[in-house]
Design a protein around this motif. Structure first.
Motif, PDB file in Angstrom:
ATOM      1  N   ALA A  52      14.939  26.835  -0.198  1.00 52.99           N
ATOM      2  CA  ALA A  52      13.576  26.384  -0.509  1.00 52.99           C
ATOM      3  C   ALA A  52      12.631  26.786   0.615  1.00 52.99           C
ATOM      4  O   ALA A  52      12.968  26.682   1.797  1.00 52.99           O
ATOM      5  N   SER A  53      11.451  27.205   0.236  1.00 52.22           N
ATOM      6  CA  SER A  53      10.437  27.558   1.228  1.00 52.22           C
ATOM      7  C   SER A  53       9.643  26.314   1.611  1.00 52.22           C
ATOM      8  O   SER A  53       9.697  25.281   0.929  1.00 52.22           O
ATOM      9  N   ILE A  54       8.881  26.401   2.679  1.00 45.36           N
ATOM     10  CA  ILE A  54       8.016  25.298   3.087  1.00 45.36           C
ATOM     11  C   ILE A  54       6.993  25.003   1.994  1.00 45.36           C
ATOM     12  O   ILE A  54       6.616  23.855   1.774  1.00 45.36           O
ATOM     13  N   ASP A  96       7.576  25.245  -1.230  1.00 46.07           N
ATOM     14  CA  ASP A  96       8.300  24.442  -2.210  1.00 46.07           C
ATOM     15  C   ASP A  96       8.351  22.972  -1.770  1.00 46.07           C
ATOM     16  O   ASP A  96       8.122  22.062  -2.566  1.00 46.07           O
ATOM     17  N   PHE A  97       8.657  22.758  -0.522  1.00 46.86           N
ATOM     18  CA  PHE A  97       8.747  21.396   0.016  1.00 46.86           C
ATOM     19  C   PHE A  97       7.407  20.679  -0.074  1.00 46.86           C
ATOM     20  O   PHE A  97       7.338  19.502  -0.424  1.00 46.86           O
ATOM     21  N   ARG A  98       6.333  21.376   0.232  1.00 45.16           N
ATOM     22  CA  ARG A  98       4.996  20.771   0.210  1.00 45.16           C
ATOM     23  C   ARG A  98       4.566  20.334  -1.191  1.00 45.16           C
ATOM     24  O   ARG A  98       3.678  19.507  -1.333  1.00 45.16           O
ATOM     25  N   LEU A 130       6.355  18.579  -3.170  1.00 46.20           N
ATOM     26  CA  LEU A 130       6.927  17.259  -3.424  1.00 46.20           C
ATOM     27  C   LEU A 130       6.072  16.181  -2.767  1.00 46.20           C
ATOM     28  O   LEU A 130       5.620  16.334  -1.639  1.00 46.20           O
TER      29      LEU A 130
END
Length: 106
Positions: A2-4, A6-8, A10
């Motif tokens: 997962a890229s940053i 992708d994380f952001r 959530l």
């Protein structure tokens, strides 16, 4: 991986468990009514082997608040409870200090 970015996407929030009930079609699931800020939601969580109904009511927990709803054994779940587990136990991710339901987790 997962890229940053992708994380952001959530949204992690503190939620308060208002009510907890047995899932009508599953032995390991609870149906939890939660409050995230002013919003009320329902989530399904596989924590029945580790927590009693009495332990859950009023508890502050961390949830993923912006997941697409999913139907789990006939009950719509509008988020995901966060927990840590190993081969022997499971523990809910909870705030260390008192904080309002709806607070952002970063």
């Amino acid at each position: 991986m997962a890229s940053i970015e992708d994380f952001r996407k959530l949204e992690f929030r503190v939620a308060e468990i208002l009510e907890a009930a047995y899932h009508p079609q599953a032995d390991k699931l609870y149906v939890l009514d939660i409050r995230v800020g002013e919003e009320k939601k329902r989530i399904v969580a596989g924590i029945r082997n580790f927590y009693s109904l009495e332990e859950l009511k009023g508890k502050k927990v961390v949830v993923v608040n912006n997941l697409e709803p999913a139907v789990i054994r006939g009950v719509e779940s509008q988020g995901m409870l966060l927990a840590a587990s190993d081969s022997q136990t499971l523990t809910l991710v909870t705030p260390e200090r008192p904080i309002d339901a709806g607070a952002t987790v970063k």
